[in-house]
Scaffold this motif. Sequence first.
Motif, PDB file in Angstrom:
ATOM      1  N   HIS A  44       1.036  -1.144   0.044  1.00  0.00           N
ATOM      2  CA  HIS A  44       0.106  -0.038   0.197  1.00  0.00           C
ATOM      3  C   HIS A  44       0.826   1.237  -0.011  1.00  0.00           C
ATOM      4  CE1 HIS A  44      -3.643  -1.989   0.146  1.00  0.00           C
ATOM      5  NE2 HIS A  44      -3.162  -2.933   1.295  1.00  0.00           N
ATOM      6  N   HIS A  45       2.078   1.103  -0.218  1.00  0.00           N
ATOM      7  CA  HIS A  45       2.978   2.478  -0.252  1.00  0.00           C
ATOM      8  C   HIS A  45       2.610   3.124  -1.528  1.00  0.00           C
ATOM      9  CE1 HIS A  45       6.585   4.918  -0.152  1.00  0.00           C
ATOM     10  NE2 HIS A  45       6.678   4.390   1.078  1.00  0.00           N
ATOM     11  N   PRO A  46       2.308   4.521  -1.124  1.00  0.00           N
ATOM     12  CA  PRO A  46       1.802   5.220  -2.266  1.00  0.00           C
ATOM     13  C   PRO A  46       3.155   5.580  -3.407  1.00  0.00           C
ATOM     14  CG  PRO A  46       2.374   6.599  -0.154  1.00  0.00           C
ATOM     15  CD  PRO A  46       2.337   4.997   0.249  1.00  0.00           C
ATOM     16  N   ALA A  47       4.604   5.462  -3.135  1.00  0.00           N
ATOM     17  CA  ALA A  47       5.155   5.814  -4.079  1.00  0.00           C
ATOM     18  C   ALA A  47       5.451   4.377  -4.930  1.00  0.00           C
ATOM     19  CB  ALA A  47       6.613   6.282  -3.300  1.00  0.00           C
ATOM     20  N   ILE A  48       5.044   3.456  -4.699  1.00  0.00           N
ATOM     21  CA  ILE A  48       5.494   2.303  -5.240  1.00  0.00           C
ATOM     22  C   ILE A  48       4.900   2.281  -6.744  1.00  0.00           C
ATOM     23  CG2 ILE A  48       3.537   0.874  -4.624  1.00  0.00           C
ATOM     24  CD1 ILE A  48       6.053  -1.547  -4.486  1.00  0.00           C
ATOM     25  N   SER A  49       5.528   1.824  -7.713  1.00  0.00           N
ATOM     26  CA  SER A  49       5.173   1.605  -9.167  1.00  0.00           C
ATOM     27  C   SER A  49       3.867   0.838  -9.103  1.00  0.00           C
ATOM     28  CB  SER A  49       5.983   1.228 -10.040  1.00  0.00           C
ATOM     29  OG  SER A  49       5.760   0.907 -11.318  1.00  0.00           O
ATOM     30  N   ARG A  50       2.943   1.316  -9.972  1.00  0.00           N
ATOM     31  CA  ARG A  50       1.875   0.591 -10.267  1.00  0.00           C
ATOM     32  C   ARG A  50       2.181  -0.854 -11.032  1.00  0.00           C
ATOM     33  NH1 ARG A  50      -2.328   3.293 -13.696  1.00  0.00           N
ATOM     34  NH2 ARG A  50      -0.706   4.141 -14.560  1.00  0.00           N
ATOM     35  N   ASN A  51       3.196  -0.792 -11.505  1.00  0.00           N
ATOM     36  CA  ASN A  51       3.620  -2.118 -12.350  1.00  0.00           C
ATOM     37  C   ASN A  51       4.299  -3.005 -11.484  1.00  0.00           C
ATOM     38  OD1 ASN A  51       2.687  -1.222 -15.002  1.00  0.00           O
ATOM     39  ND2 ASN A  51       4.781   0.089 -15.012  1.00  0.00           N
ATOM     40  N   THR A  52       4.568  -2.829 -10.118  1.00  0.00           N
ATOM     41  CA  THR A  52       5.136  -3.552  -9.112  1.00  0.00           C
ATOM     42  C   THR A  52       4.256  -5.112  -9.061  1.00  0.00           C
ATOM     43  OG1 THR A  52       6.355  -1.641  -8.059  1.00  0.00           O
ATOM     44  CG2 THR A  52       5.869  -3.766  -6.888  1.00  0.00           C
ATOM     45  N   VAL A  53       5.077  -6.095  -9.159  1.00  0.00           N
ATOM     46  CA  VAL A  53       4.605  -7.426  -8.659  1.00  0.00           C
ATOM     47  C   VAL A  53       4.815  -7.771  -7.384  1.00  0.00           C
ATOM     48  CG1 VAL A  53       4.449  -9.894  -9.554  1.00  0.00           C
ATOM     49  CG2 VAL A  53       4.652  -8.168 -11.158  1.00  0.00           C
ATOM     50  N   HIS A  54       3.658  -7.919  -6.609  1.00  0.00           N
ATOM     51  CA  HIS A  54       3.781  -8.415  -5.106  1.00  0.00           C
ATOM     52  C   HIS A  54       3.612  -9.931  -5.395  1.00  0.00           C
ATOM     53  CE1 HIS A  54       3.507  -4.189  -3.742  1.00  0.00           C
ATOM     54  NE2 HIS A  54       2.538  -4.035  -4.873  1.00  0.00           N
ATOM     55  N   VAL A  55       4.748 -10.432  -4.634  1.00  0.00           N
ATOM     56  CA  VAL A  55       4.970 -12.082  -4.556  1.00  0.00           C
ATOM     57  C   VAL A  55       5.072 -12.452  -3.401  1.00  0.00           C
ATOM     58  CG1 VAL A  55       6.437 -13.967  -5.540  1.00  0.00           C
ATOM     59  CG2 VAL A  55       6.338 -11.639  -6.697  1.00  0.00           C
ATOM     60  N   MET A  56       4.038 -13.638  -3.221  1.00  0.00           N
ATOM     61  CA  MET A  56       4.058 -14.207  -1.990  1.00  0.00           C
ATOM     62  C   MET A  56       4.906 -15.732  -2.076  1.00  0.00           C
ATOM     63  SD  MET A  56       0.076 -13.716  -0.851  1.00  0.00           S
ATOM     64  CE  MET A  56      -0.562 -14.635  -2.345  1.00  0.00           C
ATOM     65  N   ILE A  57       5.271 -15.978  -1.067  1.00  0.00           N
ATOM     66  CA  ILE A  57       5.851 -17.533  -0.875  1.00  0.00           C
ATOM     67  C   ILE A  57       4.874 -18.284   0.008  1.00  0.00           C
ATOM     68  CG2 ILE A  57       7.814 -19.011   0.084  1.00  0.00           C
ATOM     69  CD1 ILE A  57       9.525 -16.648  -0.175  1.00  0.00           C
ATOM     70  N   LEU A  58       4.160 -19.109  -0.735  1.00  0.00           N
ATOM     71  CA  LEU A  58       3.287 -19.834  -0.152  1.00  0.00           C
ATOM     72  C   LEU A  58       3.793 -21.327   0.424  1.00  0.00           C
ATOM     73  CD1 LEU A  58       0.189 -19.075  -2.479  1.00  0.00           C
ATOM     74  CD2 LEU A  58       0.640 -18.123  -0.421  1.00  0.00           C
ATOM     75  N   GLU A  59       3.184 -21.711   1.322  1.00  0.00           N
ATOM     76  CA  GLU A  59       3.472 -23.032   2.044  1.00  0.00           C
ATOM     77  C   GLU A  59       2.247 -23.476   1.905  1.00  0.00           C
ATOM     78  OE1 GLU A  59       6.265 -25.725   5.001  1.00  0.00           O
ATOM     79  OE2 GLU A  59       5.252 -24.145   5.653  1.00  0.00           O
ATOM     80  N   GLY A  60       1.812 -24.408   1.198  1.00  0.00           N
ATOM     81  CA  GLY A  60       0.425 -24.980   0.890  1.00  0.00           C
ATOM     82  C   GLY A  60      -0.341 -23.921   0.464  1.00  0.00           C
ATOM     83  N   ASP A  61      -1.283 -23.501   1.320  1.00  0.00           N
ATOM     84  CA  ASP A  61      -1.980 -22.080   0.873  1.00  0.00           C
ATOM     85  C   ASP A  61      -1.629 -21.067   1.809  1.00  0.00           C
ATOM     86  OD1 ASP A  61      -3.689 -20.959  -0.986  1.00  0.00           O
ATOM     87  OD2 ASP A  61      -5.499 -21.059   0.435  1.00  0.00           O
ATOM     88  N   GLU A  62      -0.847 -21.253   2.459  1.00  0.00           N
ATOM     89  CA  GLU A  62      -0.437 -20.258   3.724  1.00  0.00           C
ATOM     90  C   GLU A  62       0.747 -19.267   3.141  1.00  0.00           C
ATOM     91  OE1 GLU A  62      -0.753 -18.418   7.421  1.00  0.00           O
ATOM     92  OE2 GLU A  62      -2.134 -20.079   6.636  1.00  0.00           O
ATOM     93  N   PRO A  63       0.612 -17.844   3.399  1.00  0.00           N
ATOM     94  CA  PRO A  63       1.524 -17.092   2.902  1.00  0.00           C
ATOM     95  C   PRO A  63       2.610 -17.144   4.031  1.00  0.00           C
ATOM     96  CG  PRO A  63      -0.268 -15.905   3.105  1.00  0.00           C
ATOM     97  CD  PRO A  63      -0.736 -17.053   3.291  1.00  0.00           C
TER      98      PRO A  63
END
Length: 164
Positions: A44-63
Amino acid sequence: MEIKSIQPTVKLAQYSERYMKQLAAFQLPDQQLEFTSMPMEKIHHPAISRNTVHVMILEGDEPVGYFALEDGTKLHKYSDNPHARLLTSFSIDSRQQGRGLAKKGLTLLPGFIRDNLPDINEVVLGVNKRNEAAISLYLKTGFVDEDEIYEGPKGPQHVLHLRV
């Protein structure tokens, strides 16, 4: 009778709002927060590019982990490559640390890039010279130190490169 334990699969996935509560509940010790940020603060940082890809490392379905792949002006401090992304805000929830999840997640990064960002051929990052554990992790997972230093606001950083 043989008993087999089934371990959840570790995978990378793009952030989805269905994981917001879990990412908001991430815990990181203060000494790690010196070098990274909390996932929801980054998302939610206002200065971050709209094209930024936010990636989660999931174990099963748990981030269990999070990082961002940024473009834009911040990237250009680290690389002139127009087909690069800057890895920022890498973290593993402190309750999940010590289980090899960071290494597993970063090992999956080249495949994730090829599948989701096919125009990208490099990932760069800056890691504070004082953060020896992170430097070791990145080097073990394919990043290369090309002897470049970036003078960041929290001190000198190694610039590391991962060719995809």
